[in-house]
Write a protein that holds these residues in place. Structure first.
Motif, PDB file in Angstrom:
ATOM      1  N   LYS A 292       6.989   8.037   5.012  1.00 35.79           N
ATOM      2  CA  LYS A 292       8.042   8.748   4.300  1.00 35.79           C
ATOM      3  C   LYS A 292       7.561  10.136   3.942  1.00 35.79           C
ATOM      4  CE  LYS A 292       6.609   7.053  -0.256  1.00 35.79           C
ATOM      5  NZ  LYS A 292       7.043   6.384  -1.508  1.00 35.79           N
ATOM      6  N   GLY A 293       8.456  10.953   3.388  1.00 35.04           N
ATOM      7  CA  GLY A 293       8.043  12.270   2.962  1.00 35.04           C
ATOM      8  C   GLY A 293       9.186  13.259   2.890  1.00 35.04           C
ATOM      9  N   VAL A 294       8.817  14.538   2.946  1.00 36.39           N
ATOM     10  CA  VAL A 294       9.778  15.627   2.810  1.00 36.39           C
ATOM     11  C   VAL A 294       9.451  16.701   3.833  1.00 36.39           C
ATOM     12  CG1 VAL A 294      10.686  17.437   1.304  1.00 36.39           C
ATOM     13  CG2 VAL A 294      10.094  15.197   0.348  1.00 36.39           C
ATOM     14  N   VAL A 295      10.488  17.202   4.519  1.00 31.62           N
ATOM     15  CA  VAL A 295      10.344  18.353   5.408  1.00 31.62           C
ATOM     16  C   VAL A 295      11.270  19.441   4.885  1.00 31.62           C
ATOM     17  CG1 VAL A 295      10.534  19.251   7.746  1.00 31.62           C
ATOM     18  CG2 VAL A 295       9.840  16.876   7.378  1.00 31.62           C
ATOM     19  N   SER A 296      10.709  20.509   4.377  1.00 30.32           N
ATOM     20  CA  SER A 296      11.534  21.587   3.832  1.00 30.32           C
ATOM     21  C   SER A 296      11.963  22.542   4.935  1.00 30.32           C
ATOM     22  CB  SER A 296      10.747  22.352   2.752  1.00 30.32           C
ATOM     23  OG  SER A 296       9.556  22.894   3.294  1.00 30.32           O
TER      24      SER A 296
ATOM     25  N   VAL B   4       1.677   2.415   3.435  1.00 33.60           N
ATOM     26  CA  VAL B   4       2.579   3.533   3.187  1.00 33.60           C
ATOM     27  C   VAL B   4       1.831   4.838   3.447  1.00 33.60           C
ATOM     28  CG1 VAL B   4       4.027   4.737   1.513  1.00 33.60           C
ATOM     29  CG2 VAL B   4       3.853   2.243   1.429  1.00 33.60           C
ATOM     30  N   LEU B   5       2.405   5.696   4.274  1.00 30.18           N
ATOM     31  CA  LEU B   5       1.891   7.043   4.500  1.00 30.18           C
ATOM     32  C   LEU B   5       2.952   8.032   4.034  1.00 30.18           C
ATOM     33  CD1 LEU B   5       0.433   5.217   6.789  1.00 30.18           C
ATOM     34  CD2 LEU B   5      -0.053   7.419   7.861  1.00 30.18           C
ATOM     35  N   THR B   6       2.515   9.076   3.345  1.00 29.42           N
ATOM     36  CA  THR B   6       3.436  10.066   2.805  1.00 29.42           C
ATOM     37  C   THR B   6       3.093  11.445   3.357  1.00 29.42           C
ATOM     38  OG1 THR B   6       3.653   8.778   0.757  1.00 29.42           O
ATOM     39  CG2 THR B   6       4.394  11.074   0.717  1.00 29.42           C
ATOM     40  N   PHE B   7       4.110  12.123   3.905  1.00 26.19           N
ATOM     41  CA  PHE B   7       3.920  13.426   4.529  1.00 26.19           C
ATOM     42  C   PHE B   7       4.757  14.479   3.806  1.00 26.19           C
ATOM     43  CE2 PHE B   7       2.961  10.332   7.741  1.00 26.19           C
ATOM     44  CZ  PHE B   7       1.952  10.887   8.518  1.00 26.19           C
ATOM     45  N   GLU B   8       4.216  15.684   3.751  1.00 26.52           N
ATOM     46  CA  GLU B   8       4.970  16.852   3.296  1.00 26.52           C
ATOM     47  C   GLU B   8       4.770  17.949   4.316  1.00 26.52           C
ATOM     48  OE1 GLU B   8       4.174  18.075  -0.660  1.00 26.52           O
ATOM     49  OE2 GLU B   8       4.490  16.090  -1.545  1.00 26.52           O
TER      50      GLU B   8
ATOM     51  N   ALA C 167       3.773  21.365  12.651  1.00 30.18           N
ATOM     52  CA  ALA C 167       2.660  20.691  13.317  1.00 30.18           C
ATOM     53  C   ALA C 167       1.299  21.045  12.746  1.00 30.18           C
ATOM     54  CB  ALA C 167       2.673  21.021  14.814  1.00 30.18           C
ATOM     55  N   THR C 168       1.220  22.092  11.946  1.00 36.19           N
ATOM     56  CA  THR C 168      -0.105  22.582  11.554  1.00 36.19           C
ATOM     57  C   THR C 168      -0.376  22.580  10.053  1.00 36.19           C
ATOM     58  OG1 THR C 168       0.744  24.854  11.592  1.00 36.19           O
ATOM     59  CG2 THR C 168      -0.309  24.040  13.602  1.00 36.19           C
ATOM     60  N   SER C 169       0.659  22.724   9.237  1.00 37.67           N
ATOM     61  CA  SER C 169       0.424  22.908   7.801  1.00 37.67           C
ATOM     62  C   SER C 169       0.906  21.736   6.946  1.00 37.67           C
ATOM     63  CB  SER C 169       1.109  24.206   7.330  1.00 37.67           C
ATOM     64  OG  SER C 169       0.569  25.318   8.012  1.00 37.67           O
ATOM     65  N   TYR C 170       1.133  20.605   7.556  1.00 41.05           N
ATOM     66  CA  TYR C 170       1.585  19.442   6.787  1.00 41.05           C
ATOM     67  C   TYR C 170       0.423  18.848   5.985  1.00 41.05           C
ATOM     68  CZ  TYR C 170      -0.664  16.493  10.340  1.00 41.05           C
ATOM     69  OH  TYR C 170      -1.589  15.893  11.171  1.00 41.05           O
TER      70      TYR C 170
ATOM     71  N   GLY D  93      -2.420   8.604   1.895  1.00 44.05           N
ATOM     72  CA  GLY D  93      -2.310   7.175   2.169  1.00 44.05           C
ATOM     73  C   GLY D  93      -3.155   6.712   3.329  1.00 44.05           C
ATOM     74  N   SER D  94      -3.793   7.649   4.061  1.00 44.92           N
ATOM     75  CA  SER D  94      -4.606   7.267   5.217  1.00 44.92           C
ATOM     76  C   SER D  94      -5.633   8.349   5.524  1.00 44.92           C
ATOM     77  CB  SER D  94      -3.714   7.048   6.449  1.00 44.92           C
ATOM     78  OG  SER D  94      -4.497   6.932   7.624  1.00 44.92           O
ATOM     79  N   GLU D  95      -6.907   7.987   5.419  1.00 47.28           N
ATOM     80  CA  GLU D  95      -7.967   8.919   5.792  1.00 47.28           C
ATOM     81  C   GLU D  95      -7.958   9.160   7.302  1.00 47.28           C
ATOM     82  OE1 GLU D  95      -9.875  10.702   3.842  1.00 47.28           O
ATOM     83  OE2 GLU D  95      -8.815   9.834   2.134  1.00 47.28           O
ATOM     84  N   ASN D  96      -7.549   8.159   8.071  1.00 50.50           N
ATOM     85  CA  ASN D  96      -7.440   8.338   9.513  1.00 50.50           C
ATOM     86  C   ASN D  96      -6.426   9.423   9.856  1.00 50.50           C
ATOM     87  OD1 ASN D  96      -9.104   6.646  11.249  1.00 50.50           O
ATOM     88  ND2 ASN D  96      -8.244   4.942  10.114  1.00 50.50           N
ATOM     89  N   ALA D  97      -5.291   9.407   9.164  1.00 53.86           N
ATOM     90  CA  ALA D  97      -4.248  10.406   9.434  1.00 53.86           C
ATOM     91  C   ALA D  97      -4.748  11.809   9.094  1.00 53.86           C
ATOM     92  CB  ALA D  97      -2.989  10.073   8.639  1.00 53.86           C
TER      93      ALA D  97
END
Length: 385
Positions: free
Chosen positions: A31-35, A97-101, A108-111, A115-119
């Motif tokens: 889940k997350g937010v893309v502005s 659960v992984l959370t992205f902003e 592709a570069t500044s997110y 929730g995951s060290e692998n990510a």
């Protein structure tokens, strides 16, 4: 060897341990937010070994919030978000659960991801890969303009590749069981894998990850695929110098298998047709100006040597599937197509640098020849037969 950060290594080890447990939830959530993406479509995709599958999508509103839930994979698996032509790659292993902003302009570069060290590690690897490809793009432009000499071009190419490897090897040797290590191993530069299967030093990297994946995930399709690659690498370079991959104890394979759909949509596996035959493998593109002449040459050779056991397994990298299907339907040999086109992982694994590319397997399944001069193709086929 570069030393990986201890907290990251600990997280990888914990993740691997949790994968063997029985109390995992049946689903995972991203889940997350893309502005700045109001009205734009974002796709959630599974990145398989040789194909990409769209799992879900969402039309983002002014708030930019999204949430996807999917069944948890049995083994570590790779996914990505796609917004226009920008990608965010990540993996799911033991996380729930992984959370992205992210921002639409620098998706592709500044997110950021939690929730995951692998990510997080995969983001660092992706940025190193993007830096390398941008550097190569600038270098190639200067080279084609005559600004950079041949020797400088080659030397700089190696330097750029080594800069990526310095980042990648932290994960490959620091935590070879991790999805970050696997991801790092298969990144490309200028359309080719950074880690050359047939280089004695790079072979150790394949062996390290293959051995670890075989230990932690022996039934995973990725583990089995990686074993094949490591063993093929070992077989090719064994005559140069022994590589310490003795931990991988499975039946040796002699070529990299290919499994792609033909013009009727039926999957044709190279290994299923290669037994007891001499096989000419051809990577091609039907939309090129040289394709008709090449197919005429192949047709003449096929008619001449078919009764002696020759099979042609032709892989199209055409972007236009309809054009390829119409052109390939009436050809008498096996014609398949890789939907990844110029980004084909299979072509990368065969180290295809330009088209057409031709390889010959003998009747025992040994890859005996990479055809460098098409004028010698008939002689090479006759020798293999």
């Amino acid at each position: 060897m570069k030393k990986i950060f201890p907290p990251l290594l600990l997280a990888f080890c914990v993740a691997a341990a949790l994968l063997t447990g029985c109390g995992r939830n049946a689903e995972f959530t991203v889940k997350g937010v893309v502005s700045g993406a109001d009205g734009q479509m974002m796709y959630f995709e599974n990145v398989g070994i040789s194909s990409v599958q769209t799992l879900d999508s969402v039309k983002l509103n002014s708030g930019g919030k999204f949430k996807f839930t999917q069944p948890r994979p049995e083994y570590p698996e790779f996914y990505r978000f796609r917004l226009n032509n920008q990608l965010i790659n990540f993996a799911v292993d033991s996380t729930e659960v992984l959370t992205f902003e992210a921002d639409a302009g620098t998706f592709a570069t500044s997110y950021t991801v939690s929730g995951s060290e692998n990510a997080k590690a995969i983001k660092r690897i992706t940025l190193a890969q993007l830096d390398a490809n941008q550097a190569i793009g600038r270098l190639r432009k200067d080279y084609e303009a005559g600004i950079v000499a041949d020797t400088t071009f080659q030397h700089t190419m190696i330097e750029v590749s080594d800069a990526y490897k310095e980042v990648a090897l932290q994960y490959i040797y620091g935590a070879p069981m991790s999805t970050a290590a696997y991801y790092a191993l298969f990144q490309q530069i200028d359309g080719l894998l950074f880690f050359d299967l047939y280089d004695k030093d790079d072979s150790r990297a394949y062996g390290a990850v293959a051995t670890s994946y075989d230990h932690y995930f022996p039934e995973s399709a990725r583990s089995k695929h990686l074993k094949n690659l490591a063993l093929q690498s070992l077989k090719v370079i064994r005559g140069q110098r022994a590589v310490d991959l003795d931990e991988i104890n499975i039946q040796e394979v002699n070529f990299l298998d290919i499994e792609l759909p033909d013009s009727q949509g039926q999957i044709v596996k190279l290994s299923s047709v290669a037994a007891n035959h001499t096989v000419l493998i051809n990577f091609t593109a039907f939309m090129t100006e040289w394709s008709p002449a090449l197919n005429m040459t192949l047709g003449e050779l096929y008619l001449k040597y078919q009764n002696k056991g020759l099979i042609i397994y032709q892989i199209s990298l055409d972007t236009d599937a309809h054009f390829w299907r119409n052109a390939a339907t009436n050809l008498p040999w096996i014609c398949v197509r890789d939907p990844q086109s110029v980004y084909s992982q299979i072509a990368g694994l065969y180290n295809v640098r330009q088209l057409p590319a031709l390889f010959i397997l003998d009747k025992k399944g040994n890859l005996v020849k990479r055809v460098d001069d098409i004028q010698n193709l008939e002689a090479d086929i006759a020798a293999a037969l």
